[in-house]
Write an enzyme that holds these catalytic residues in place. Structure first.
Site, PDB file in Angstrom:
ATOM      1  N   LEU A   9      -9.439   0.089 -11.833  1.00 19.94           N
ATOM      2  CA  LEU A   9      -8.304   0.216 -12.735  1.00 19.94           C
ATOM      3  C   LEU A   9      -7.314  -0.925 -12.557  1.00 19.94           C
ATOM      4  O   LEU A   9      -6.560  -1.248 -13.469  1.00 19.94           O
ATOM      5  CB  LEU A   9      -7.590   1.555 -12.509  1.00 19.94           C
ATOM      6  CG  LEU A   9      -8.395   2.807 -12.881  1.00 19.94           C
ATOM      7  CD1 LEU A   9      -7.642   4.058 -12.451  1.00 19.94           C
ATOM      8  CD2 LEU A   9      -8.677   2.836 -14.377  1.00 19.94           C
ATOM      9  N   GLY A  10      -7.294  -1.530 -11.377  1.00 19.49           N
ATOM     10  CA  GLY A  10      -6.365  -2.625 -11.115  1.00 19.49           C
ATOM     11  C   GLY A  10      -6.412  -3.041  -9.665  1.00 19.49           C
ATOM     12  O   GLY A  10      -6.996  -2.352  -8.829  1.00 19.49           O
ATOM     13  N   ALA A  11      -5.786  -4.170  -9.367  1.00 16.95           N
ATOM     14  CA  ALA A  11      -5.755  -4.676  -7.992  1.00 16.95           C
ATOM     15  C   ALA A  11      -4.510  -5.516  -7.797  1.00 16.95           C
ATOM     16  O   ALA A  11      -3.975  -6.087  -8.755  1.00 16.95           O
ATOM     17  CB  ALA A  11      -7.004  -5.489  -7.682  1.00 16.95           C
ATOM     18  N   GLY A  12      -4.047  -5.560  -6.554  1.00 21.21           N
ATOM     19  CA  GLY A  12      -2.872  -6.362  -6.214  1.00 21.21           C
ATOM     20  C   GLY A  12      -3.044  -6.989  -4.853  1.00 21.21           C
ATOM     21  O   GLY A  12      -4.144  -7.001  -4.290  1.00 21.21           O
ATOM     22  N   GLY A  13      -1.951  -7.484  -4.305  1.00 22.19           N
ATOM     23  CA  GLY A  13      -2.008  -8.171  -3.028  1.00 22.19           C
ATOM     24  C   GLY A  13      -2.333  -7.268  -1.859  1.00 22.19           C
ATOM     25  O   GLY A  13      -2.835  -7.728  -0.836  1.00 22.19           O
TER      26      GLY A  13
ATOM     27  N   GLY B 279      -3.911  -3.929  -2.257  1.00 22.31           N
ATOM     28  CA  GLY B 279      -4.997  -2.973  -2.417  1.00 22.31           C
ATOM     29  C   GLY B 279      -5.569  -2.950  -3.815  1.00 22.31           C
ATOM     30  O   GLY B 279      -5.227  -3.759  -4.669  1.00 22.31           O
TER      31      GLY B 279
ATOM     32  N   VAL C 229      -6.975  -0.158  -7.034  1.00 24.25           N
ATOM     33  CA  VAL C 229      -6.967   1.188  -7.592  1.00 24.25           C
ATOM     34  C   VAL C 229      -8.251   1.376  -8.398  1.00 24.25           C
ATOM     35  O   VAL C 229      -8.571   0.559  -9.268  1.00 24.25           O
ATOM     36  CB  VAL C 229      -5.740   1.431  -8.490  1.00 24.25           C
ATOM     37  CG1 VAL C 229      -5.758   2.861  -9.036  1.00 24.25           C
ATOM     38  CG2 VAL C 229      -4.453   1.180  -7.716  1.00 24.25           C
TER      39      VAL C 229
ATOM     40  N   LYS D 268      -6.362   4.959  -4.835  1.00 27.66           N
ATOM     41  CA  LYS D 268      -5.747   3.721  -4.358  1.00 27.66           C
ATOM     42  C   LYS D 268      -6.129   3.504  -2.899  1.00 27.66           C
ATOM     43  O   LYS D 268      -5.967   4.404  -2.069  1.00 27.66           O
ATOM     44  CB  LYS D 268      -4.219   3.816  -4.479  1.00 27.66           C
ATOM     45  CG  LYS D 268      -3.462   2.616  -3.942  1.00 27.66           C
ATOM     46  CD  LYS D 268      -1.958   2.827  -4.148  1.00 27.66           C
ATOM     47  CE  LYS D 268      -1.150   1.665  -3.628  1.00 27.66           C
ATOM     48  NZ  LYS D 268       0.311   1.859  -3.856  1.00 27.66           N
TER      49      LYS D 268
ATOM     50  N   ASP E  22      11.084   0.561  -7.233  1.00 33.85           N
ATOM     51  CA  ASP E  22      10.268  -0.454  -7.912  1.00 33.85           C
ATOM     52  C   ASP E  22       9.947  -0.003  -9.332  1.00 33.85           C
ATOM     53  O   ASP E  22       8.810  -0.101  -9.792  1.00 33.85           O
ATOM     54  CB  ASP E  22       8.978  -0.721  -7.130  1.00 33.85           C
ATOM     55  CG  ASP E  22       8.331  -2.052  -7.521  1.00 33.85           C
ATOM     56  OD1 ASP E  22       9.036  -2.933  -8.053  1.00 33.85           O
ATOM     57  OD2 ASP E  22       7.118  -2.206  -7.314  1.00 33.85           O
TER      58      ASP E  22
END
Length: 200
Positions: A23-27, A29, A31, A45, A139
């Site tokens: 579904l998504g990714a960041g710095g 982790g 999801v 997550k 946030d």
């Protein structure tokens, strides 16, 4: 828009959940879209391996799990299960099948007045509920607001603070996303803010 295909390094299961896609990714982790044994969709997550060994990050992850437990589910994606002690800590929430606010505005332009008022009222209700539970999100930004027919859902409590817990943010650490965080809440943002000067 559906989930992206899994990569070779992605898990096929996390906890009791079968992993279907990204579904998504960041710095910190990734999801995933997961499936319970009974066939319900969840968002799972998990953190990247390079941060999983940091006790400070694990403490923050435990705080996120506790924040989700307190938040309940009416204005958020309810917590389904979590294991902050796993080799790669993870948490699972109910999957909310709606686009985020940032994507909606980028693709369709500004919201119509009626939709904007409805969004504002929904976010006020959500924040009042979270604050009543002793939570500050810290946030809140368009990508952390999912839009579904019965109102907005606030997600991603990784930066949330609990009123009755010790703060984890260290001095001079920026908490939140530049551009959305209050300028007086982080040194980095405050340093870049224009300074008032007295009249000659």
């Amino acid at each position: 828009m559906g989930p992206a295909r899994l990569r070779a390094e992605d898990p096929v299961s996390i906890g009791d959940f079968k992993i279907l896609g990204r579904l998504g990714a960041g710095g910190f982790g990734t999801v995933y879209l997961g499936l319970t044994p009974g066939g319900r969709k969840v968002a799972v997550k998990t953190v990247h391996r390079h941060v999983a060994d940091s006790e400070g990050f694990r403490a923050r992850f435990r705080r996120e799990v506790e924040a989700l437990r307190r938040a309940g589910g009416f204005f958020t994606a309810p917590l389904v299960d979590a294991d902050p002690t796993a080799e790669l800590p993870w948490l699972a929430t109910e999957y909310v099948p709606g686009p985020d606010l940032g994507t909606v505005v980028t693709r369709g332009g500004p919201l119509a007045p009626e939709a904007l008022w409805r969004l504002g009222a929904g976010l006020c209700e959500a924040l009042a509920t979270l604050h009543g539970a002793g939570l500050v999100h810290r946030d809140l930004k368009p990508s952390n607001v999912l839009l579904v027919p019965d109102g907005p859902r606030v997600i991603d409590f990784g930066m949330a603070s609990l009123a009755d817990a010790t703060r984890l943010t260290v001095t001079h650490e920026a908490a939140g996303t530049p551009g959305y965080v209050a300028p007086n809440s982080c040194a980095a943002c405050a340093a870049s803010a224009p300074r008032r000067t007295s009249s000659p």
